[in-house]
Design a protein around this motif. Sequence first.
Motif, PDB file in Angstrom:
ATOM      1  N   SER A 100      39.169  58.461  30.476  1.00 58.22           N
ATOM      2  CA  SER A 100      38.478  57.237  30.084  1.00 58.22           C
ATOM      3  C   SER A 100      38.868  56.111  31.022  1.00 58.22           C
ATOM      4  O   SER A 100      39.993  56.070  31.525  1.00 58.22           O
ATOM      5  CB  SER A 100      38.833  56.839  28.651  1.00 58.22           C
ATOM      6  OG  SER A 100      38.334  57.788  27.742  1.00 58.22           O
ATOM      7  N   VAL A 101      37.924  55.191  31.236  1.00 55.20           N
ATOM      8  CA  VAL A 101      38.145  54.047  32.118  1.00 55.20           C
ATOM      9  C   VAL A 101      37.550  52.818  31.440  1.00 55.20           C
ATOM     10  O   VAL A 101      36.436  52.870  30.917  1.00 55.20           O
ATOM     11  CB  VAL A 101      37.455  54.251  33.490  1.00 55.20           C
ATOM     12  CG1 VAL A 101      37.649  53.045  34.389  1.00 55.20           C
ATOM     13  CG2 VAL A 101      37.949  55.523  34.162  1.00 55.20           C
ATOM     14  N   ILE A 102      38.294  51.709  31.461  1.00 57.55           N
ATOM     15  CA  ILE A 102      37.778  50.435  30.973  1.00 57.55           C
ATOM     16  C   ILE A 102      37.975  49.423  32.098  1.00 57.55           C
ATOM     17  O   ILE A 102      39.090  49.256  32.611  1.00 57.55           O
ATOM     18  CB  ILE A 102      38.503  49.949  29.707  1.00 57.55           C
ATOM     19  CG1 ILE A 102      38.358  50.981  28.591  1.00 57.55           C
ATOM     20  CG2 ILE A 102      37.938  48.583  29.262  1.00 57.55           C
ATOM     21  CD1 ILE A 102      39.190  50.678  27.358  1.00 57.55           C
ATOM     22  N   MET A 103      36.873  48.767  32.489  1.00 58.04           N
ATOM     23  CA  MET A 103      36.916  47.739  33.533  1.00 58.04           C
ATOM     24  C   MET A 103      36.362  46.443  32.977  1.00 58.04           C
ATOM     25  O   MET A 103      35.381  46.446  32.239  1.00 58.04           O
ATOM     26  CB  MET A 103      36.079  48.147  34.741  1.00 58.04           C
ATOM     27  CG  MET A 103      36.671  49.245  35.562  1.00 58.04           C
ATOM     28  SD  MET A 103      35.610  49.659  36.961  1.00 58.04           S
ATOM     29  CE  MET A 103      34.448  50.761  36.158  1.00 58.04           C
ATOM     30  N   GLU A 104      36.968  45.343  33.408  1.00 57.57           N
ATOM     31  CA  GLU A 104      36.521  44.015  33.018  1.00 57.57           C
ATOM     32  C   GLU A 104      35.858  43.354  34.232  1.00 57.57           C
ATOM     33  O   GLU A 104      36.356  43.472  35.348  1.00 57.57           O
ATOM     34  CB  GLU A 104      37.722  43.191  32.573  1.00 57.57           C
ATOM     35  CG  GLU A 104      37.396  41.778  32.162  1.00 57.57           C
ATOM     36  CD  GLU A 104      38.650  41.036  31.765  1.00 57.57           C
ATOM     37  OE1 GLU A 104      38.787  40.725  30.575  1.00 57.57           O
ATOM     38  OE2 GLU A 104      39.506  40.799  32.659  1.00 57.57           O
ATOM     39  N   PHE A 105      34.754  42.652  33.993  1.00 61.17           N
ATOM     40  CA  PHE A 105      34.045  41.906  35.034  1.00 61.17           C
ATOM     41  C   PHE A 105      34.011  40.430  34.639  1.00 61.17           C
ATOM     42  O   PHE A 105      34.086  40.102  33.454  1.00 61.17           O
ATOM     43  CB  PHE A 105      32.611  42.434  35.184  1.00 61.17           C
ATOM     44  CG  PHE A 105      32.533  43.774  35.843  1.00 61.17           C
ATOM     45  CD1 PHE A 105      32.217  43.899  37.184  1.00 61.17           C
ATOM     46  CD2 PHE A 105      32.787  44.931  35.119  1.00 61.17           C
ATOM     47  CE1 PHE A 105      32.148  45.147  37.793  1.00 61.17           C
ATOM     48  CE2 PHE A 105      32.725  46.182  35.710  1.00 61.17           C
ATOM     49  CZ  PHE A 105      32.403  46.290  37.052  1.00 61.17           C
ATOM     50  N   PRO A 106      33.845  39.535  35.604  1.00 59.36           N
ATOM     51  CA  PRO A 106      33.796  38.111  35.291  1.00 59.36           C
ATOM     52  C   PRO A 106      32.706  37.746  34.279  1.00 59.36           C
ATOM     53  O   PRO A 106      32.851  36.782  33.540  1.00 59.36           O
ATOM     54  CB  PRO A 106      33.530  37.446  36.641  1.00 59.36           C
ATOM     55  CG  PRO A 106      34.027  38.430  37.654  1.00 59.36           C
ATOM     56  CD  PRO A 106      33.781  39.782  37.041  1.00 59.36           C
ATOM     57  N   SER A 107      31.620  38.519  34.264  1.00 61.26           N
ATOM     58  CA  SER A 107      30.536  38.261  33.314  1.00 61.26           C
ATOM     59  C   SER A 107      29.777  39.560  33.027  1.00 61.26           C
ATOM     60  O   SER A 107      29.856  40.521  33.801  1.00 61.26           O
ATOM     61  CB  SER A 107      29.551  37.221  33.881  1.00 61.26           C
ATOM     62  OG  SER A 107      28.812  37.776  34.956  1.00 61.26           O
TER      63      SER A 107
END
Length: 96
Positions: free
Chosen positions: A55-62
């Motif tokens: 599993s992978v979780i990535m955060e983006f600025p928006s």
Amino acid sequence: MRKGYWIANVTVLDARRYAEYQALAPSALAQYGANFLARGSERVTLEGNTSHTRSVIMEFPSYEQALACYHSEEYQRAKAAREGAADVDVVILEGL
């Protein structure tokens, strides 16, 4: 502006071919400000039927950046390299 998140569940089927994706994806993700929050194989499924091994979780600025990254020419090239090398489910989620 609310952040955006990618949640991906992955099962690698062909490590050699998946390495091609891993070589291409980071530059596309960096262009859109991706920040890895979690990535790995140690996890437990408490509900549901997911049989993926990673599993992978990535955060983006928006949220918009998260969507733009996925649909970008750069990421689509990486995704094409991954075809047949992994089973992947991706959800893009708007943050609170």
